[in-house]
Design a protein around this motif. Structure first.
Motif, PDB file in Angstrom:
ATOM      1  N   THR A   5       0.832  -1.206   0.000  1.00 15.66           N
ATOM      2  CA  THR A   5       0.000   0.000   0.000  1.00 15.66           C
ATOM      3  C   THR A   5       0.866   1.256   0.000  1.00 15.66           C
ATOM      4  O   THR A   5       2.015   1.228   0.451  1.00 15.66           O
ATOM      5  CB  THR A   5      -0.927   0.020   1.230  1.00 15.66           C
ATOM      6  OG1 THR A   5      -0.139  -0.109   2.423  1.00 15.66           O
ATOM      7  CG2 THR A   5      -1.940  -1.123   1.167  1.00 15.66           C
ATOM      8  N   GLU A  64      -3.645   2.193   4.270  1.00 13.22           N
ATOM      9  CA  GLU A  64      -4.093   0.803   4.273  1.00 13.22           C
ATOM     10  C   GLU A  64      -5.493   0.622   3.694  1.00 13.22           C
ATOM     11  O   GLU A  64      -5.924  -0.502   3.430  1.00 13.22           O
ATOM     12  CB  GLU A  64      -4.036   0.255   5.700  1.00 13.22           C
ATOM     13  CG  GLU A  64      -2.625   0.076   6.241  1.00 13.22           C
ATOM     14  CD  GLU A  64      -1.890  -1.057   5.533  1.00 13.22           C
ATOM     15  OE1 GLU A  64      -1.972  -2.198   6.002  1.00 13.22           O
ATOM     16  OE2 GLU A  64      -1.246  -0.791   4.493  1.00 13.22           O
ATOM     17  N   LEU A  73      -6.219   1.064   0.824  1.00 13.57           N
ATOM     18  CA  LEU A  73      -6.080   0.561  -0.550  1.00 13.57           C
ATOM     19  C   LEU A  73      -5.743  -0.919  -0.608  1.00 13.57           C
ATOM     20  O   LEU A  73      -5.320  -1.428  -1.641  1.00 13.57           O
ATOM     21  CB  LEU A  73      -5.049   1.393  -1.318  1.00 13.57           C
ATOM     22  CG  LEU A  73      -5.475   2.850  -1.561  1.00 13.57           C
ATOM     23  CD1 LEU A  73      -4.486   3.545  -2.482  1.00 13.57           C
ATOM     24  CD2 LEU A  73      -6.876   2.930  -2.156  1.00 13.57           C
ATOM     25  N   ASN A  74      -5.961  -1.627   0.496  1.00 14.00           N
ATOM     26  CA  ASN A  74      -5.949  -3.092   0.456  1.00 14.00           C
ATOM     27  C   ASN A  74      -7.210  -3.578  -0.254  1.00 14.00           C
ATOM     28  O   ASN A  74      -8.163  -2.815  -0.441  1.00 14.00           O
ATOM     29  CB  ASN A  74      -5.872  -3.646   1.876  1.00 14.00           C
ATOM     30  CG  ASN A  74      -4.439  -3.744   2.375  1.00 14.00           C
ATOM     31  OD1 ASN A  74      -3.633  -4.492   1.826  1.00 14.00           O
ATOM     32  ND2 ASN A  74      -4.126  -2.989   3.421  1.00 14.00           N
TER      33      ASN A  74
END
Length: 360
Positions: free
Chosen positions: A34, A57, A59-60
């Protein structure tokens, strides 16, 4: 020019630092890797000479840091022959567990507090095919039930009491150090169940012990003041906060988090809901980064400690943003005071609307 190797998830990237075998079937959605985003505008707004990064995070794959631990927890559950997993959740864990169970071809059972979960997260769990059980109680009641049920049913718990969850989550610290080529001076996190601050410290210590870096950060955990057992020095039975992801009064990593504080020379502090929401909006409007309210707790607390001098000038700071803002759009929309502009579908009307609202 040679092709780059395709990124296939954090277990493959850090395989030699995780408890998997060469023939282990990996349950992955390409989690990890990320962005570590340097804040360009906010330091100037607060008038301080600090270097602030946010580890985004959100964009997990399912929009939160939970995917880091879930990939390993579900991988190990499948390796051990489990056909079902179970968790209690304020939302993000349920979304992640449901997605990785779907990927693995097993069943996910999720217990959520009735009426206490953001709809974006509930939608994820349901769409991924989890069996969603709403309980008339809060997260802490759900966690207790999960532990009791697991003693009577063939299910694997994938909350952060599962040690593989923390092993997966420690990779966020690896990524930060790989990118910065050292540990930051301070690492600030929102604290609910306290597994994430524990996992990050594991990662920092591991790199330092193996000589990859020669320092480790001061670990700082921030809670919402309506849900702040670490500030009260005892469990909180009826936590309340707009930051639903950290609305937890009985943290499962209680002892471990206190140890992190002591070993790193860090501290816990609390933020009001107003401070949390202001930081969320500030980050979105000044840096283009949209996180959910719980995530903004790390930045809200860091900014206050920077302004007071507790975090000194010249420091390199990383703030973990645990989840994406789209997890809880209703709370975000309520903060936006300006209304949409409605005009006729004509050039002059649109032009005037633009000119009237141009920034100085």
């Amino acid at each position: 020019m040679p092709f780059r190797t395709r990124y296939t998830g954090l277990i493959n990237k850090y395989r030699d630092r995780l408890p998997v075998h060469d023939d282990t079937r990996l349950i992955s959605l390409g989690e990890g890797n990320t962005p570590l985003i340097r804040l360009n505008n906010i330091p100037g707004l607060i008038g301080k000479d600090v270097d602030i990064y946010v580890k985004y995070e959100g964009l997990n794959p399912t929009g939160s840091f939970k995917d880091r631990g879930m990939t390993l927890a579900v991988t190990k559950a499948v390796e051990e022959g489990s056909r079902a997993i179970i968790c209690a959740s304020t939302g993000n864990t349920s979304a992640s567990a449901a997605a990785y169970a779907a990927r693995a071809g097993i069943t996910a059972f999720v217990l959520i507090p009735d009426g206490k979960i953001a709809l974006g997260k509930l939608a994820q769990a349901m769409m991924h095919g989890a069996v969603v059980i709403q309980i008339k109680g809060n997260f802490d009641a759900g966690m207790q039930l999960v532990k009791e049920v697991a003693e009577h049913a063939p299910v694997t718990i994938v909350n952060s009491i599962n040690p593989f969850r923390l092993q997966g989550q420690k990779t966020a610290a690896f990524e930060i150090m790989d990118e910065l080529e050292s540990a930051p001076d301070y690492h600030c996190l929102p604290v609910g169940n306290a597994g994430n601050i524990t996992a990050h410290w594991m990662g920092y210590c591991e790199y330092r012990e193996h000589g990859i870096v020669n320092n480790a950060p001061v670990m700082v955990g921030y809670q919402a003041n309506g849900s702040a057992p670490f500030l009260r020095g005892k469990m909180v039975d009826n936590p309340e906060t707009v930051a639903t992801a950290i609305r937890i009064g009985h943290p499962q990593s209680w002892e471990k988090a206190w140890k992190v504080k002591d070993e790193s020379g860090g501290w816990f502090d609390e933020c009001s809901d107003d401070e949390i929401l202001a930081a969320q909006k500030m980050l979105a409007q000044n840096e283009g980064v949209f996180c959910e309210p719980a995530s903004a707790t790390s930045l809200a607390g860091a900014l206050r400690d920077i302004k007071s001098g507790k975090i000194p000038q010249g420091s390199k700071i990383v703030c973990t943003l645990t989840g994406h803002g789209l997890k809880d759009p209703d709370t975000a929309i309520k903060q936006c005071s300006g209304s949409m502009i409605t005009v006729d579908a004509e050039l002059e009307a649109v032009k005037h609307a633009i000119l009237d609202n141009m920034s100085e």
